[in-house]
Scaffold this motif. Structure first.
Motif, PDB file in Angstrom:
ATOM      1  N   ILE A  17       0.825  -1.205   0.000  1.00 47.08           N
ATOM      2  CA  ILE A  17       0.000   0.000   0.000  1.00 47.08           C
ATOM      3  C   ILE A  17       0.861   1.258   0.000  1.00 47.08           C
ATOM      4  O   ILE A  17       0.533   2.252  -0.667  1.00 47.08           O
ATOM      5  N   GLU A  36      11.301   3.083   4.011  1.00 43.05           N
ATOM      6  CA  GLU A  36      10.996   1.716   4.419  1.00 43.05           C
ATOM      7  C   GLU A  36      12.112   1.200   5.329  1.00 43.05           C
ATOM      8  O   GLU A  36      13.298   1.279   4.969  1.00 43.05           O
ATOM      9  N   ASN A  42       8.690  -5.454   3.045  1.00 41.93           N
ATOM     10  CA  ASN A  42       9.338  -6.166   4.153  1.00 41.93           C
ATOM     11  C   ASN A  42       8.427  -7.193   4.821  1.00 41.93           C
ATOM     12  O   ASN A  42       8.839  -8.309   5.132  1.00 41.93           O
ATOM     13  N   SER A  43       7.156  -6.840   5.042  1.00 38.69           N
ATOM     14  CA  SER A  43       6.247  -7.794   5.713  1.00 38.69           C
ATOM     15  C   SER A  43       6.095  -9.051   4.872  1.00 38.69           C
ATOM     16  O   SER A  43       6.201 -10.175   5.385  1.00 38.69           O
ATOM     17  N   PHE A  54      -4.564 -15.827  -0.071  1.00 36.83           N
ATOM     18  CA  PHE A  54      -5.948 -16.279  -0.254  1.00 36.83           C
ATOM     19  C   PHE A  54      -6.622 -15.489  -1.377  1.00 36.83           C
ATOM     20  O   PHE A  54      -7.642 -15.892  -1.904  1.00 36.83           O
ATOM     21  N   SER A  55      -6.001 -14.367  -1.769  1.00 39.47           N
ATOM     22  CA  SER A  55      -6.543 -13.595  -2.888  1.00 39.47           C
ATOM     23  C   SER A  55      -5.975 -14.091  -4.202  1.00 39.47           C
ATOM     24  O   SER A  55      -4.823 -14.510  -4.254  1.00 39.47           O
ATOM     25  N   VAL A 100      11.610   5.243  10.246  1.00 44.39           N
ATOM     26  CA  VAL A 100      11.103   6.513  10.781  1.00 44.39           C
ATOM     27  C   VAL A 100      10.883   6.377  12.280  1.00 44.39           C
ATOM     28  O   VAL A 100      10.251   5.424  12.742  1.00 44.39           O
ATOM     29  N   ILE A 306      -4.810  -6.237   1.353  1.00 48.33           N
ATOM     30  CA  ILE A 306      -4.391  -5.537   0.130  1.00 48.33           C
ATOM     31  C   ILE A 306      -5.601  -5.300  -0.773  1.00 48.33           C
ATOM     32  O   ILE A 306      -5.817  -4.195  -1.273  1.00 48.33           O
ATOM     33  N   GLU A 307      -6.399  -6.350  -0.918  1.00 48.32           N
ATOM     34  CA  GLU A 307      -7.562  -6.278  -1.816  1.00 48.32           C
ATOM     35  C   GLU A 307      -8.396  -5.017  -1.610  1.00 48.32           C
ATOM     36  O   GLU A 307      -8.775  -4.340  -2.548  1.00 48.32           O
TER      37      GLU A 307
HETATM   38  C1  LIG Z   1       0.149 -14.527   6.464  1.00 47.74           C
HETATM   39  C2  LIG Z   1      -0.642 -13.410   5.792  1.00 47.74           C
HETATM   40  C3  LIG Z   1      -1.375 -13.692   4.638  1.00 47.74           C
HETATM   41  C4  LIG Z   1      -2.083 -12.655   3.975  1.00 47.74           C
HETATM   42  N1  LIG Z   1      -2.776 -12.945   2.833  1.00 47.74           N
HETATM   43  C5  LIG Z   1      -3.440 -11.922   2.192  1.00 47.74           C
HETATM   44  C6  LIG Z   1      -4.159 -12.164   0.965  1.00 47.74           C
HETATM   45  O1  LIG Z   1      -4.211 -13.259   0.455  1.00 47.74           O
HETATM   46  N2  LIG Z   1      -4.794 -11.102   0.361  1.00 47.74           N
HETATM   47  C7  LIG Z   1      -4.734  -9.830   0.890  1.00 47.74           C
HETATM   48  O2  LIG Z   1      -5.316  -8.896   0.296  1.00 47.74           O
HETATM   49  N3  LIG Z   1      -4.056  -9.592   2.051  1.00 47.74           N
HETATM   50  C8  LIG Z   1      -3.443 -10.610   2.699  1.00 47.74           C
HETATM   51  N4  LIG Z   1      -2.791 -10.358   3.879  1.00 47.74           N
HETATM   52  C9  LIG Z   1      -2.862  -9.034   4.410  1.00 47.74           C
HETATM   53  C10 LIG Z   1      -1.914  -8.133   3.651  1.00 47.74           C
HETATM   54  O3  LIG Z   1      -1.068  -8.820   2.845  1.00 47.74           O
HETATM   55  C11 LIG Z   1      -0.998  -7.450   4.424  1.00 47.74           C
HETATM   56  O4  LIG Z   1      -1.447  -7.088   5.560  1.00 47.74           O
HETATM   57  C12 LIG Z   1      -0.285  -6.395   3.567  1.00 47.74           C
HETATM   58  O5  LIG Z   1       1.010  -6.614   3.770  1.00 47.74           O
HETATM   59  C13 LIG Z   1      -0.784  -5.036   3.863  1.00 47.74           C
HETATM   60  O6  LIG Z   1      -0.035  -4.066   3.194  1.00 47.74           O
HETATM   61  P1  LIG Z   1       0.422  -2.704   3.916  1.00 47.74           P
HETATM   62  O7  LIG Z   1       1.255  -2.010   2.895  1.00 47.74           O
HETATM   63  O8  LIG Z   1      -0.748  -2.020   4.498  1.00 47.74           O
HETATM   64  O9  LIG Z   1       1.280  -3.185   5.159  1.00 47.74           O
HETATM   65  P2  LIG Z   1       2.673  -3.936   5.190  1.00 47.74           P
HETATM   66  O10 LIG Z   1       2.846  -4.828   4.014  1.00 47.74           O
HETATM   67  O11 LIG Z   1       2.793  -4.528   6.531  1.00 47.74           O
HETATM   68  O12 LIG Z   1       3.748  -2.775   4.996  1.00 47.74           O
HETATM   69  C14 LIG Z   1       4.110  -1.898   5.999  1.00 47.74           C
HETATM   70  C15 LIG Z   1       5.579  -1.573   5.789  1.00 47.74           C
HETATM   71  O13 LIG Z   1       5.946  -0.519   6.676  1.00 47.74           O
HETATM   72  C16 LIG Z   1       7.269  -0.761   7.127  1.00 47.74           C
HETATM   73  N5  LIG Z   1       7.442  -0.005   8.354  1.00 47.74           N
HETATM   74  C17 LIG Z   1       6.841  -0.239   9.561  1.00 47.74           C
HETATM   75  N6  LIG Z   1       7.230   0.687  10.467  1.00 47.74           N
HETATM   76  C18 LIG Z   1       8.097   1.521   9.818  1.00 47.74           C
HETATM   77  C19 LIG Z   1       8.853   2.684  10.206  1.00 47.74           C
HETATM   78  N7  LIG Z   1       8.761   3.182  11.453  1.00 47.74           N
HETATM   79  N8  LIG Z   1       9.652   3.275   9.296  1.00 47.74           N
HETATM   80  C20 LIG Z   1       9.744   2.797   8.024  1.00 47.74           C
HETATM   81  N9  LIG Z   1       9.050   1.695   7.593  1.00 47.74           N
HETATM   82  C21 LIG Z   1       8.240   1.075   8.476  1.00 47.74           C
HETATM   83  C22 LIG Z   1       7.328  -2.286   7.294  1.00 47.74           C
HETATM   84  O14 LIG Z   1       8.650  -2.745   7.271  1.00 47.74           O
HETATM   85  C23 LIG Z   1       6.499  -2.771   6.102  1.00 47.74           C
HETATM   86  O15 LIG Z   1       7.271  -3.042   4.975  1.00 47.74           O
HETATM   87  C24 LIG Z   1      -2.075 -11.356   4.530  1.00 47.74           C
HETATM   88  C25 LIG Z   1      -1.375 -11.080   5.701  1.00 47.74           C
HETATM   89  C26 LIG Z   1      -0.662 -12.095   6.338  1.00 47.74           C
HETATM   90  C27 LIG Z   1       0.067 -11.779   7.595  1.00 47.74           C
END
Ligand SMILES: Cc1cc2nc3c(=O)[nH]c(=O)nc-3n(C[C@H](O)[C@H](O)[C@H](O)COP(=O)(O)OP(=O)(O)OC[C@H]3O[C@@H](n4cnc5c(N)ncnc54)[C@H](O)[C@@H]3O)c2cc1C
Length: 329
Positions: A17, A36, A42-43, A54-55, A100, A306-307
């Protein structure tokens, strides 16, 4: 230490995102930077090595860039490739391995300090997800090296007594994969059954493994103590001590609430700790400070993924651009 003045928007977090926000900012001609703290997405990098989303892949696409995957539901490695290629092929402005630490209001906007530099920005987007902070078990022995809140590779647990704590997708995937690699798996589940939100094509598999006795499961049970070579659990039949080599405590994760509150964002007092924001613009109670992605769900980490959070990028950048146009910028 100040390295850059007045970015139009600074994006914290290079997950799917955060990257979508960077791409949209670039498309709208805004000066932006993504910070980042780890590698790109990273996650996702820290997800289990064999994890399958699952998506289906088109539901994980950002900015209509096609996500081609071998199966309808992509694997972790394919997602890493996809998001990495979006960053590199669009030459997105991103600093990796820069964390950050602090966001403060400044004269005209914000001052954002990382572990490497300080930045000025008119607006800031927090897209830091929830995967960094596991929900603790809160029992003696949780800090032993044999305990982890993150599951990576089943091979590691082959021929070991492994306890998996939890009943969600992560716990069930880990239990099944590790059992198939020869681990002696015991599940410890707080509630009466395997989670109802477990992927429908996986749930029958775990139920059959438990029924046939291949995987042992204790329901309505909790871990009370973790010892170097054993695990003590409280079951409806009383306390039990189990031989144990490793514990996977897959009890969910939570956003960094301290970081949000330090930035001035209000959280609901109802235990859900929902951050305050306008769902039409994603702007929080702090003007110019936005939230994007799964962090928006507070403790309800199953609500956003993400979806359904990809659209946050467009909502935010449209609002920023409209604000700039209105101010004659
Ligand atoms: C096991 C699992 C399976 C999943 N399967 C699906 C699926 O099939 N379909 C779907 O839509 N979603 C799925 N999800 C949910 C979704 O993938 C995640 O939650 C997704 O990663 C969300 O994206 P995001 O960018 O909001 O957060 P994140 O991907 O968590 O990204 C946040 C980023 O911020 C960084 N960050 C954190 N704090 C700081 C800081 N202070 N300074 C700099 N960087 C920082 C982190 O390192 C990370 O890279 C799944 C989640 C999990 C855990």
């Amino acid at each position: 230490m100040e390295t850059e003045k007045n970015l139009d928007v600074l994006i914290i977090g290079g997950g799917p995102i955060g990257i979508a926000c960077g791409l949209e900012a670039k498309k709208q001609g805004l000066s932006y930077l993504i910070l980042e703290k780890g590698p790109i997405v990273n996650s996702l990098f820290n997800y289990p090595v064999n994890m399958q989303f699952f998506s289906s892949s088109e539901r994980l696409e950002i900015d209509e860039v096609p996500f081609i995957s071998k199966e309808a539901k992509p694997k972790r490695n394919e997602a890493l490739e996809y998001y990495r290629r979006i960053v590199t092929s669009n030459r997105l402005r991103i600093h990796l391995f820069e964390k950050v630490m602090d966001i403060r209001r400044a004269a005209n906007g914000f001052r954002v300090t990382s572990d490497k530099a300080a930045y000025g920005a008119d607006r800031v987007v927090i897209a830091t997800g929830f995967y960094d902070l596991p929900n603790p078990l809160g029992v003696p022995g949780e800090d032993l090296p044999k305990v982890s809140h993150y599951y990576k590779d089943p091979h590691f647990y082959a021929s070991q007594d492994l306890a998996v704590v939890g009943a969600s997708n992560s716990a069930v995937d880990a239990a099944l994969e590790c059992w198939r690699k020869g681990a002696r798996v015991t599940m410890v589940v707080r509630g009466p059954e395997i989670g109802r939100r477990v992927k429908y094509w996986v749930r029958p598999d775990i139920l059959n493994r438990i029924e046939e006795g291949s995987i042992t499961a204790y329901f309505n049970s909790t871990v009370t103590e973790i010892r170097p070579d054993a695990l003590v659990i409280q079951t409806p039949e009383g306390a039990k001590t189990l031989p144990n080599d490793f514990v996977l405590a897959l009890t969910g994760y939570q956003p960094n609430f301290e970081f949000l509150e330090q930035a001035g964002i209000h959280l609901s007092a109802d235990g859900k700790r929902l951050p305050e924001y306008n769902p039409e613009t994603m702007e929080t109670n702090v003007p110019g400070l936005y939230l994007a992605g799964v962090i928006c769900g507070g403790m309800e980490t199953h609500k956003w993924f993400i979806e359904n959070s990809r659209e946050h990028a467009q909502l935010i950048m449209d609002h920023i651009t409209a604000g700039r146009t209105a101010a004659g910028a």
